[in-house]
Design a protein around this motif. Structure first.
Motif, PDB file in Angstrom:
ATOM      1  N   GLY A  55      32.040  32.646  58.775  1.00  0.00           N
ATOM      2  CA  GLY A  55      33.483  32.543  58.574  1.00  0.00           C
ATOM      3  C   GLY A  55      33.925  32.581  57.128  1.00  0.00           C
ATOM      4  N   VAL A  56      33.008  32.870  56.202  1.00  0.00           N
ATOM      5  CA  VAL A  56      33.335  32.903  54.776  1.00  0.00           C
ATOM      6  C   VAL A  56      33.175  34.330  54.283  1.00  0.00           C
ATOM      7  CG1 VAL A  56      32.665  32.047  52.500  1.00  0.00           C
ATOM      8  CG2 VAL A  56      32.519  30.551  54.469  1.00  0.00           C
ATOM      9  N   LYS A  57      34.114  34.791  53.455  1.00  0.00           N
ATOM     10  CA  LYS A  57      33.969  36.105  52.839  1.00  0.00           C
ATOM     11  C   LYS A  57      32.973  35.965  51.695  1.00  0.00           C
ATOM     12  CE  LYS A  57      38.380  37.961  54.173  1.00  0.00           C
ATOM     13  NZ  LYS A  57      39.633  38.554  53.758  1.00  0.00           N
ATOM     14  N   ARG A  58      31.745  36.288  52.010  1.00  0.00           N
ATOM     15  CA  ARG A  58      30.623  35.992  51.121  1.00  0.00           C
ATOM     16  C   ARG A  58      30.638  36.823  49.843  1.00  0.00           C
ATOM     17  NH1 ARG A  58      24.459  36.591  53.353  1.00  0.00           N
ATOM     18  NH2 ARG A  58      23.362  35.959  51.498  1.00  0.00           N
ATOM     19  N   PHE A  59      31.050  38.072  49.937  1.00  0.00           N
ATOM     20  CA  PHE A  59      30.949  38.971  48.790  1.00  0.00           C
ATOM     21  C   PHE A  59      32.315  39.382  48.254  1.00  0.00           C
ATOM     22  CE2 PHE A  59      27.311  39.805  51.616  1.00  0.00           C
ATOM     23  CZ  PHE A  59      26.352  39.216  50.824  1.00  0.00           C
ATOM     24  N   GLU A  60      33.309  38.551  48.452  1.00  0.00           N
ATOM     25  CA  GLU A  60      34.643  38.892  47.977  1.00  0.00           C
ATOM     26  C   GLU A  60      34.647  38.882  46.447  1.00  0.00           C
ATOM     27  OE1 GLU A  60      39.215  37.819  49.131  1.00  0.00           O
ATOM     28  OE2 GLU A  60      37.644  36.405  49.590  1.00  0.00           O
ATOM     29  N   GLY A  61      35.134  39.958  45.860  1.00  0.00           N
ATOM     30  CA  GLY A  61      35.172  40.068  44.415  1.00  0.00           C
ATOM     31  C   GLY A  61      33.926  40.678  43.799  1.00  0.00           C
ATOM     32  N   LYS A  62      32.894  40.931  44.583  1.00  0.00           N
ATOM     33  CA  LYS A  62      31.680  41.552  44.047  1.00  0.00           C
ATOM     34  C   LYS A  62      31.944  43.032  43.836  1.00  0.00           C
ATOM     35  CE  LYS A  62      26.754  41.952  44.670  1.00  0.00           C
ATOM     36  NZ  LYS A  62      25.576  41.655  45.425  1.00  0.00           N
ATOM     37  N   PRO A  63      31.544  43.594  42.693  1.00  0.00           N
ATOM     38  CA  PRO A  63      31.825  45.015  42.446  1.00  0.00           C
ATOM     39  C   PRO A  63      31.063  45.922  43.415  1.00  0.00           C
ATOM     40  CG  PRO A  63      30.388  44.130  40.750  1.00  0.00           C
ATOM     41  CD  PRO A  63      30.833  42.967  41.586  1.00  0.00           C
TER      42      PRO A  63
END
Length: 195
Positions: free
Chosen positions: A60-68
């Protein structure tokens, strides 16, 4: 691999021995920083009665949010990667090729961590460390993520694994005499059935 096991277990075992917990006399760290567990870490793998537990902290967590976004060939299995032009039948097959690449890179390491986790001799601290490392690995390093697809159509079901094609493709090729030894079933005449 012995250095990896020694490094993984060293801190947890030092805590166990310093606190005076008994019952771990079979474990020994020798001068080469290796673990000697009755021969190997994969030796005892019975008592697999492990009930399903929700150990995944990323649910339920956006694990890679913001990763290029990474290039296709430099992808580490975590986060998004760029699309690339390909010669495959569809994009699902390209995605499967990427999965198999990550699997080939990291599955051996994952399987050794699973051996540590399912071992009955090692203490709980070591097992938890191994499980935390498994959780942080790419999902594609697991063997259940691989799907045998048809190399012509990319179809995931109804494949003949000996030829790596789906049943439609096999039938079409066999009908046009492109598969040696394949013959259509035929029983209208020259078939003698005895009652």
């Amino acid at each position: 691999m012995a250095g990896f096991l020694g490094g993984l277990v060293k801190n947890a075992l030092s805590n166990v021995y310093s606190s005076g917990v008994s019952g771990f006399t079979r474990l020994n760290i020798n001068q080469f920083n290796n673990i000697e567990v009755l021969g190997s870490a994969t030796q005892v793998r019975n008592n697999r009665k492990v009930y399903r537990q929700d150990r995944n902290p990323w649910k339920g967590v956006k694990r890679f949010e913001g990763k290029p976004v990474q290039e296709w060939f430099e992808w580490d299995g975590l986060g998004p990667y760029k699309y690339r032009p390909h010669h495959y039948s569809d994009n699902r097959t390209l995605k499967d090729v990427q999965r198999r690449r990550i699997f080939a890179k990291q599955h051996y390491h994952r399987s050794k961590l699973q051996d540590i986790f399912y071992n009955d001799i090692l203490p709980k601290e070591v097992k938890d460390k191994a499980m935390n490392e498994i959780i942080n690995m790419p999902f594609d390093s697991s063997i259940i993520r691989l799907v045998d697809r048809c190399v012509v159509t990319g179809r995931p079901r109804g494949n003949w694994n000996a030829f790596r094609v789906s049943r439609f493709v096999f039938r079409h090729e066999a009908d046009h005499n492109r598969v040696s030894g394949a013959q259509r079933a035929f029983w209208l005449y020259n078939t003698h059935l005895k009652p």
